[in-house]
Write a protein that holds these residues in place. Structure first.
Motif, mmCIF file in Angstrom:
data_model
loop_
_atom_site.group_PDB
_atom_site.id
_atom_site.type_symbol
_atom_site.label_atom_id
_atom_site.label_comp_id
_atom_site.label_asym_id
_atom_site.label_seq_id
_atom_site.Cartn_x
_atom_site.Cartn_y
_atom_site.Cartn_z
ATOM 1 N N ALA A 313 32.108 42.074 41.885
ATOM 2 C CA ALA A 313 32.047 43.103 40.607
ATOM 3 C C ALA A 313 33.648 43.829 41.045
ATOM 4 O O ALA A 313 34.288 44.260 39.881
ATOM 5 C CB ALA A 313 31.031 44.192 41.010
ATOM 6 N N ALA A 314 34.007 44.270 42.273
ATOM 7 C CA ALA A 314 35.257 44.683 42.195
ATOM 8 C C ALA A 314 36.447 43.887 41.656
ATOM 9 O O ALA A 314 37.323 44.477 40.904
ATOM 10 C CB ALA A 314 35.705 45.129 43.904
ATOM 11 N N ASP A 315 36.098 42.581 42.001
ATOM 12 C CA ASP A 315 37.313 41.772 41.522
ATOM 13 C C ASP A 315 37.216 41.618 40.069
ATOM 14 O O ASP A 315 38.354 41.576 39.326
ATOM 15 C CB ASP A 315 36.904 40.178 42.238
ATOM 16 C CG ASP A 315 38.006 39.340 41.700
ATOM 17 O OD1 ASP A 315 39.351 39.478 41.817
ATOM 18 O OD2 ASP A 315 37.758 38.350 41.283
ATOM 19 N N TYR A 316 36.100 41.803 39.262
ATOM 20 C CA TYR A 316 35.821 41.881 37.835
ATOM 21 C C TYR A 316 36.433 43.017 37.318
ATOM 22 O O TYR A 316 37.266 43.000 36.387
ATOM 23 C CB TYR A 316 34.499 41.641 37.459
ATOM 24 C CG TYR A 316 34.365 41.617 35.926
ATOM 25 C CD1 TYR A 316 34.179 40.540 35.270
ATOM 26 C CD2 TYR A 316 34.055 42.934 35.141
ATOM 27 C CE1 TYR A 316 34.188 40.549 33.715
ATOM 28 C CE2 TYR A 316 33.814 42.783 34.020
ATOM 29 C CZ TYR A 316 33.965 41.784 33.207
ATOM 30 O OH TYR A 316 33.901 41.606 31.661
ATOM 31 N N VAL A 317 36.419 44.132 37.921
ATOM 32 C CA VAL A 317 36.839 45.283 37.626
ATOM 33 C C VAL A 317 38.334 45.331 37.586
ATOM 34 O O VAL A 317 39.410 45.800 36.629
ATOM 35 C CB VAL A 317 36.523 46.445 38.383
ATOM 36 C CG1 VAL A 317 36.835 48.076 37.977
ATOM 37 C CG2 VAL A 317 34.955 46.908 37.975
ATOM 38 N N GLY A 318 38.866 44.851 38.687
ATOM 39 C CA GLY A 318 40.230 44.913 38.848
ATOM 40 C C GLY A 318 41.211 43.932 37.972
ATOM 41 O O GLY A 318 42.167 44.025 37.727
ATOM 42 N N ALA A 319 40.450 42.950 37.582
ATOM 43 C CA ALA A 319 40.966 41.765 36.919
ATOM 44 C C ALA A 319 40.965 42.144 35.311
ATOM 45 O O ALA A 319 41.865 41.891 34.236
ATOM 46 C CB ALA A 319 40.219 40.495 36.902
#
Length: 355
Positions: A313-319
């Motif tokens: 989820a954090a990777d999706y938010v950051g991307a």
């Protein structure tokens, strides 16, 4: 006037066994429901990471690509960017989440995660030195990270003098060692080539941007071997929470069990760190969240799935959700984890006493 002196009824052995059986069934049912719920959450964020974003992919096209179809642009996006990052984030979350839950249960301290105690920093410092000074990568880099993590874990246990019991002394020793290792890393950055330092700095933040399928395979083998071993030792881990004397009375050899568990989680976290970097606070967040969901009981599988959901989820938010800048996943988890750490520190000040 007569007074009745009847004694209160005492449950029979069969009645007591029935009550215990019902409680155990209720605990197992809740654990299963929590496991399924967290697993569904992870599956949802995994699907979002693979299918959505700047370039959307339909479910039908995803499975066609997965089974070998070559769809222009979509195949490259899925196989070279979206899917590797989702799989790497899942494996990293499983490793860091399980590692944090083991440390927190084994040392009976919600602050005793590998990144707070300094184990992750030990792996990171060893890996940075190996990358910049010796040009190592792949398996050699993983071995350097393992040695660094094991050395710091041994130093924390030795210098704290707490005989395996989590105390504020152990936390302070770990923080001190992490600060010293951070100074080593900064010194390396000032003396090495600027391009090598830039690559190491991006890795040190915690990133899934450039992960390869070869590195994913190394993480997958590590998690596939060590995660089941840790889950198998989980019942003994719960007994260690009662203290060494109580665990010995229940037939658990505390020192060997703690050594096996610490060795397994340090190796798993170190190899994961050598691939994706020290993704901040995942090991700190996953354990308490899993324990809260599971009614106050520790669960290694739930903690691992919570960690996996957090990282993906954090990777999706950051991307995709912070403008055009592709933020490393470690930045997002660091921002989310810092307030949680402060909350734990305030709560622990009331409940944890120095041993």
């Amino acid at each position: 006037m007569s007074v009745s002196l009847e004694s209160p009824s005492v449950p029979t052995q069969s009645e007591a066994a029935t009550v215990v059986r019902r409680v155990r069934q209720r605990v197992r049912r809740r654990h299963l429901l929590v496991l399924l719920g967290v697993g569904a959450l992870w599956l949802g964020v995994f699907a979002a990471r693979v299918l959505l974003g700047d370039f959307t992919v339909t479910i039908a096209d995803f499975f066609r690509i997965l089974f070998g179809a070559d769809i222009p642009v979509a195949t490259f996006e899925v196989m070279e960017s979206k899917l590797p990052r989702a799989v790497a984030g899942t494996l990293a979350g499983l490793a860091f989440g399980a590692s944090g839950a083991v440390f927190q249960s084994m040392l009976r301290n919600p602050l005793a995660s590998p990144d707070v105690i300094g184990v992750t920093m030990g792996s990171s410092a060893a890996a940075v030195v190996a990358m910049t000074a010796f040009g190592l990568d792949g398996d050699a880099l993983g071995l350097a990270a393992i040695l660094g993590g094991l050395l710091v874990a041994g130093a924390v246990l030795f210098l704290s003098g707490s005989k395996g019991v989590a105390t504020y002394r152990m936390i302070l020793v770990g923080v001190g060692l992490a600060a010293a290792l951070q100074a080593v890393v900064q010194w390396v950055f000032t003396t090495t080539d600027v391009y090598k330092a830039q690559d190491a700095l991006v890795w040190l933040t915690g990133s899934l941007n450039s992960v390869t399928w070869t590195e994913i395979l190394r993480m997958a083998l590590t998690v596939a071997i060590l995660f089941p071993l840790i889950a198998t030792l989980a019942p003994r881990l719960q007994m260690l929470e009662l203290g060494d004397d109580a665990a010995q009375g229940l037939g658990v050899r505390a020192t060997p069990t703690r050594a096996w568990l610490m060795g397994a989680v340090v190796v798993m976290a170190a190899i994961t760190t050598s691939v994706v970097g020290p993704i901040a606070f995942v090991s700190l967040l996953a354990g308490p969240i899993a324990r809260r969901l599971n009614g106050g009981r520790p669960s290694i599988p739930v903690a691992g799935l919570v960690g996996a959901a957090l990282v993906v989820a954090a990777d999706y938010v950051g991307a995709y959700l912070l403008g055009t800048t592709n933020m490393p996943v470690g930045v997002i988890t660091g921002v989310a984890g810092a307030p949680f750490l402060l909350w734990l520190l305030i709560g622990s000040n009331r409940t944890i006493k120095d041993g």
